[in-house]
Design an enzyme around this catalytic site. Structure first.
Site, PDB file in Angstrom:
ATOM      1  NE  ARG A  96      -3.864   1.994   2.402  1.00 32.09           N
ATOM      2  CZ  ARG A  96      -4.973   2.162   1.689  1.00 32.09           C
ATOM      3  NH1 ARG A  96      -5.338   1.249   0.843  1.00 32.09           N
ATOM      4  NH2 ARG A  96      -5.708   3.255   1.826  1.00 32.09           N
ATOM      5  CD  GLN A 110      -3.215  14.377 -12.505  1.00 33.94           C
ATOM      6  OE1 GLN A 110      -4.182  14.304 -11.760  1.00 33.94           O
ATOM      7  NE2 GLN A 110      -3.013  13.511 -13.488  1.00 33.94           N
ATOM      8  CG  ASP A 157     -17.603   4.667  -0.123  1.00 34.57           C
ATOM      9  OD1 ASP A 157     -17.288   3.538  -0.493  1.00 34.57           O
ATOM     10  OD2 ASP A 157     -16.855   5.656  -0.289  1.00 34.57           O
ATOM     11  CG  HIS A 185     -13.166   5.394  -1.406  1.00 33.55           C
ATOM     12  ND1 HIS A 185     -14.434   4.850  -1.456  1.00 33.55           N
ATOM     13  CD2 HIS A 185     -12.471   4.772  -2.391  1.00 33.55           C
ATOM     14  CE1 HIS A 185     -14.499   3.958  -2.431  1.00 33.55           C
ATOM     15  NE2 HIS A 185     -13.318   3.879  -3.019  1.00 33.55           N
TER      16      HIS A 185
HETATM   17  P1  NAD Z   1      -8.634   2.323 -15.400  1.00 29.65           P
HETATM   18  O1  NAD Z   1      -7.331   1.632 -15.177  1.00 29.65           O
HETATM   19  O2  NAD Z   1      -9.662   1.725 -16.309  1.00 29.65           O
HETATM   20  O3  NAD Z   1      -8.363   3.787 -15.932  1.00 29.65           O
HETATM   21  C1  NAD Z   1      -7.396   4.619 -15.364  1.00 29.65           C
HETATM   22  C2  NAD Z   1      -6.838   5.471 -16.484  1.00 29.65           C
HETATM   23  O4  NAD Z   1      -5.973   6.426 -15.899  1.00 29.65           O
HETATM   24  C3  NAD Z   1      -6.012   4.660 -17.498  1.00 29.65           C
HETATM   25  O5  NAD Z   1      -6.533   4.879 -18.803  1.00 29.65           O
HETATM   26  C4  NAD Z   1      -4.597   5.225 -17.335  1.00 29.65           C
HETATM   27  O6  NAD Z   1      -3.893   5.284 -18.562  1.00 29.65           O
HETATM   28  C5  NAD Z   1      -4.898   6.616 -16.785  1.00 29.65           C
HETATM   29  N1  NAD Z   1      -3.780   7.237 -16.059  1.00 29.65           N
HETATM   30  C6  NAD Z   1      -2.861   6.652 -15.256  1.00 29.65           C
HETATM   31  N2  NAD Z   1      -1.969   7.555 -14.821  1.00 29.65           N
HETATM   32  C7  NAD Z   1      -2.366   8.749 -15.332  1.00 29.65           C
HETATM   33  C8  NAD Z   1      -1.836  10.060 -15.253  1.00 29.65           C
HETATM   34  N3  NAD Z   1      -0.728  10.326 -14.563  1.00 29.65           N
HETATM   35  N4  NAD Z   1      -2.483  11.046 -15.906  1.00 29.65           N
HETATM   36  C9  NAD Z   1      -3.589  10.789 -16.631  1.00 29.65           C
HETATM   37  N5  NAD Z   1      -4.130   9.560 -16.762  1.00 29.65           N
HETATM   38  C10 NAD Z   1      -3.518   8.561 -16.113  1.00 29.65           C
HETATM   39  O7  NAD Z   1      -9.241   2.568 -13.943  1.00 29.65           O
HETATM   40  P2  NAD Z   1     -10.719   2.995 -13.543  1.00 29.65           P
HETATM   41  O8  NAD Z   1     -11.532   1.773 -13.337  1.00 29.65           O
HETATM   42  O9  NAD Z   1     -11.215   4.054 -14.432  1.00 29.65           O
HETATM   43  O10 NAD Z   1     -10.444   3.572 -12.074  1.00 29.65           O
HETATM   44  C11 NAD Z   1      -9.690   4.750 -11.898  1.00 29.65           C
HETATM   45  C12 NAD Z   1      -9.377   4.984 -10.435  1.00 29.65           C
HETATM   46  O11 NAD Z   1     -10.572   5.206  -9.706  1.00 29.65           O
HETATM   47  C13 NAD Z   1      -8.677   3.819  -9.745  1.00 29.65           C
HETATM   48  O12 NAD Z   1      -7.672   4.356  -8.887  1.00 29.65           O
HETATM   49  C14 NAD Z   1      -9.792   3.194  -8.930  1.00 29.65           C
HETATM   50  O13 NAD Z   1      -9.273   2.474  -7.825  1.00 29.65           O
HETATM   51  C15 NAD Z   1     -10.536   4.426  -8.501  1.00 29.65           C
HETATM   52  N6  NAD Z   1     -11.902   4.233  -8.026  1.00 29.65           N
HETATM   53  C16 NAD Z   1     -12.308   5.032  -6.991  1.00 29.65           C
HETATM   54  C17 NAD Z   1     -13.608   4.936  -6.537  1.00 29.65           C
HETATM   55  C18 NAD Z   1     -14.089   5.819  -5.408  1.00 29.65           C
HETATM   56  O14 NAD Z   1     -15.225   5.609  -4.948  1.00 29.65           O
HETATM   57  N7  NAD Z   1     -13.347   6.807  -4.921  1.00 29.65           N
HETATM   58  C19 NAD Z   1     -14.484   4.006  -7.093  1.00 29.65           C
HETATM   59  C20 NAD Z   1     -14.034   3.203  -8.149  1.00 29.65           C
HETATM   60  C21 NAD Z   1     -12.736   3.333  -8.613  1.00 29.65           C
HETATM   61  C1  LMR Z   2     -14.590   0.988  -5.193  1.00 30.57           C
HETATM   62  O1  LMR Z   2     -14.951   1.395  -4.088  1.00 30.57           O
HETATM   63  O2  LMR Z   2     -15.353   0.412  -5.988  1.00 30.57           O
HETATM   64  C2  LMR Z   2     -13.137   1.128  -5.600  1.00 30.57           C
HETATM   65  O3  LMR Z   2     -12.517   2.121  -4.832  1.00 30.57           O
HETATM   66  C3  LMR Z   2     -12.441  -0.195  -5.512  1.00 30.57           C
HETATM   67  C4  LMR Z   2     -11.041  -0.124  -6.059  1.00 30.57           C
HETATM   68  O4  LMR Z   2     -10.130  -0.569  -5.325  1.00 30.57           O
HETATM   69  O5  LMR Z   2     -10.850   0.339  -7.191  1.00 30.57           O
END
Ligand code: NAD
Ligand code: LMR
Length: 323
Positions: A96, A110, A157, A185
């Site tokens: 982690r 960013q 959530d 989260h």
């Molecule tokens: P994904 O892998 O399908 O897409 C992520 C994209 O980000 C990829 O296309 C990758 O090329 C791009 N990327 C990586 N580094 C980058 C950078 N420096 N600048 C710009 N783009 C960049 O993943 P996803 O399913 O779309 O999920 C994205 C994120 O959201 C993950 O970290 C996931 O764990 C998180 N997520 C959070 C929640 C929440 O509730 N907070 C829920 C679901 C997913």
């Molecule tokens: C979710 O809550 O669905 C995501 O944050 C899970 C994950 O690890 O991408």
């Protein structure tokens, strides 16, 4: 006047949902014109071009302009709303803390680009995990932007909790209100039903406490993993939907007599340490949010809120040198 909406990771799963829903007017209403600014890493630019082509092919009335880039300075130029979705996923054998370090680099770059290029009134939502700490890093690298502009997503959530409760109570989720997600989260989050209402009436006495502790709370905490197990991929459509809910309510306001959960910079409310991005119950009005104050916190809630606070303080300690 059109609004510029930046989406990072726009060729990814969540980005692919988010871009089309925002371009079709589901964020600000169909009358508000949108410029979409899509950011990806260089190897994903071809895929991103394909996304832009499909967006063009939708002929959305509200979409004025699409720009694609692998340069954060370009992507955040004049940005009014930023969805920071792109993040590095956890690879095999990665701890982690490794994940925190890798993402810290992305979110500090960013944050700097937002500081230099975006609208001074930008609203930032971090979705990419670990979302709360990524938001803290972006905020710390944007000293000229008001800190309240940096938030992380616990709305998924919150929505998950409402869905589970509606199913248990045999009602529709829209009849429920005053749900709270406290903290991170992650699996330490605390889904708190103490103030839950059904059609405006407190409902806690109708819920079985053993069900809340042994079933409901762990289900919501682990729902992300449950989706990954079922789909082989993490939640995407529901995450994009929650991201739109978060940004829309922040901009246009929350419903009367209800609140939502947003991870925001802690101001010390409820004894939560300042200097972390922690999820609180908030109401939104005129583009600003306020923490709901004076809620009664029982011992179980206090302990649960401290567990998730401790995790966020530990995450912060792991990347402190980058702040
Ligand atoms: P994904 O892998 O399908 O897409 C992520 C994209 O980000 C990829 O296309 C990758 O090329 C791009 N990327 C990586 N580094 C980058 C950078 N420096 N600048 C710009 N783009 C960049 O993943 P996803 O399913 O779309 O999920 C994205 C994120 O959201 C993950 O970290 C996931 O764990 C998180 N997520 C959070 C929640 C929440 O509730 N907070 C829920 C679901 C997913
Ligand atoms: C979710 O809550 O669905 C995501 O944050 C899970 C994950 O690890 O991408």
């Amino acid at each position: 006047m059109s609004k510029t909406v930046t989406i990072t990771g726009a060729a990814g799963q969540i980005g692919y949902q988010l871009a089309f829903r925002i371009a079709s007017g589901q964020l600000l209403g169909a009358d508000e014109k949108i410029n979409l600014s899509l950011l990806e890493i260089t190897p994903a630019l071809d895929a991103l071009k394909g996304v832009a082509m499909e967006l063009e092919d939708c002929a959305f009335e509200s979409l004025v302009e699409i720009t694609i880039s692998d340069d954060p300075n370009e992507a955040f130029k004049d940005s009014d709303y930023a969805f920071l979705v792109g993040a590095k996923p956890r690879g095999p054998g990665m701890e982690r803390s490794d994940l925190l370090q890798e993402n810290a680099k992305i979110f500090s770059a960013q944050g700097k680009a937002i500081n230099e290029n975006s609208s001074r009134d930008i609203k930032v939502l971090v979705v990419g995990n670990p979302a709360n700490t990524n938001a803290l890093i972006a905020m710390s690298n944007a000293p000229d932007i008001d800190q309240s502009a940096f938030t992380a997503m616990t709305r998924l959530d919150h929505n998950r909790a409402l869905a589970q409760l509606a199913s248990k109570l045999g009602c529709h989720s829209s009849e429920l209100s005053n749900m709270t997600i406290w903290g991170n989260h992650s699996t330490t989050q605390y889904p708190d039903v103490s103030n839950l209402k059904l059609e405006g009436e407190k409902i806690l006495s109708r819920l079985d406490h053993a069900w809340i502790k042994d079933n409901f709370i762990p289900r919501v905490q682990n729902r992300g993993a449950e989706i990954i197990k079922a789909r082989g991929l993490s939640s995407a459509a529901s995450a994009a939907s929650a991201a739109i809910d978060h940004m829309r309510d922040w901009t246009l306001g929350t419903k009367d007599n209800d609140w939502v959960s947003m991870a925001i910079p802690s101001d010390g409310s409820y004894g939560i340490s300042k200097g972390i991005i922690y999820s609180f119950p908030v109401t939104c009005e005129s583009g600003s949010y306020s923490i709901v104050q004076n809620l009664e916190i029982d011992n179980f809630s206090k302990e649960s809120m401290e567990i998730t606070e401790t995790e966020l303080l530990d995450e912060k300690a792991a990347i402190e040198h980058l702040l």
